[in-house]
Design an enzyme around this catalytic site. Structure first.
Site: not given
Ligand code: AQP
Length: 333
Positions: A114, A198, A201
């Protein structure tokens, strides 16, 4: 055996299919088991580790609650609340940051991903994010934490922090060392544009993900445009190591239809991608469209969503404030 479940989702907008299949779907199953005590947290303190627009953040907090409910979490059975309103999270994070070691945090791959090349400009919060996550979990004596595969390393750190606290202060088993609940298969959903990244968001291209608020046409269009390769559909599971986009789409299909990857491969073996994509889009529309419609409906009733949060904050506070008081006594405050 009764489980104490805790998990969080960041209110950073664009909740997507990865969040759903990797985490929220699992939350719903756990919520439906009457033996479990579940707490689902909208982790707004985590969200501000990267810059957020304050107005959008307010809406995203409500949208995350709406997504939980639209996906099937019952707020009467589970506690749903937002982290910033329970002060023990920030207090606990500070105390545990004095227990966690720099060397442990330096190994966290999510920070490296990140923060990117410009680590010096990343917020300190982004670096210490896993310590706050440990506080979230440990304040509620959670026994099990359902997360996507990307959070596995953070959960291991949480376990290390709990064990070190218990050892340092000679309070055996005071902090419950939690077990991760990560689905064995399809626990990491990848971008529709790049099978090695992956689904996320914050990815700029909206075509890289299926948002949980997408409508039927958007879902169909995104699947049509999803990256594939020029070969026909794979015939053998071994081919998937080299064909990441095919692997991801087949994984999504298998997860949605609760089938084994091998069976999905057999069903579409040698066919054109277009035929498979039609079926995949149909499954996605069947699953996501009702959730998307329900989210939109719930968002029209802000009062209802705010009341759920208020009720959740009260219940969460009762548990967390007791635990933080004990933590303070133990460290000598
Ligand atoms: N691609 C993914 N596949 C499976 N699980 C996922 N999670 C996130 N992306 C995937 C799971 O969703 C839960 C909530 O995630 P979060 O919103 O708290 O944070 P994150 O993992 O940082 O989500 P993003 O989409 O990747 O956000 P950004 O783009 O901001 O970095 C968690 O249990 C996570 O494992």
């Amino acid at each position: 055996m009764s489980k104490k479940i805790f998990s969080g989702v960041q209110p950073t907008g664009n909740l997507h299919l990865g969040n759903y299949l990797g985490a929220i779907k699992n939350f719903v199953d756990l919520n439906n088991d009457k033996d479990n005590k579940c707490i689902f947290c909208v982790v707004d303190l985590h969200a501000i580790t990267v810059r957020q627009d304050p107005e959008k953040l307010k809406n995203n907090i409500r949208e995350t609650v709406a997504t939980f409910i639209a996906s099937g979490i019952d707020p009467k059975k589970s506690i749903i609340f937002n982290q910033s309103r329970v002060a023990a999270h920030a207090e606990g994070a500070w105390i545990l940051s004095c227990v966690a070691r720099m060397g442990w945090l330096n190994r966290m791959t999510q920070f490296k991903e990140k923060a990117g090349k410009d680590k010096e400009k990343a917020s300190i919060g982004l670096y210490s994010y896993p310590v706050l996550m440990a506080a979230d979990i440990l304040l509620y004596d959670a026994t099990h934490v359902p997360v996507g595969d990307d959070q596995k390393q953070h959960l291991e750190l949480c376990r290390d922090i709990a064990q070190k606290f218990n050892n340092d202060f000679d309070v055996e088993n005071f902090l419950q060392v939690p077990e991760p609940l990560i689905q064995k298969e399809f626990s990491r959903i990848m971008s529709l544009k790049d099978g090695s990244k992956k689904m996320s968001k914050s990815e700029l291209s909206d075509l890289s993900r299926i948002n949980l608020t997408d409508n039927k046409d958007e879902i169909i269009n995104k699947i049509k445009k999803a990256k594939t390769d020029p070969l026909p559909m794979p015939q053998d599971i071994k081919e998937l190591d080299e064909r990441l986009e095919a692997k991801n789409l087949l994984g999504i299909y298998s997860s949605l239809t609760n089938s084994k990857l091998e069976n999905s491969i057999k069903n579409f073996s040698g066919k054109n991608f277009s035929e498979f994509k039609e079926q995949l889009a149909e499954e996605l529309v069947n699953k996501i469209e009702p959730i998307s419609n329900e989210i939109k409906k719930l968002l029209e009733d802000k009062k209802f969503l705010d009341e759920i949060l208020l009720d959740g904050v009260e219940k969460a506070n009762m548990i967390a404030s007791k635990k933080i008081e004990r933590i303070k006594e133990i460290v000598g405050f």
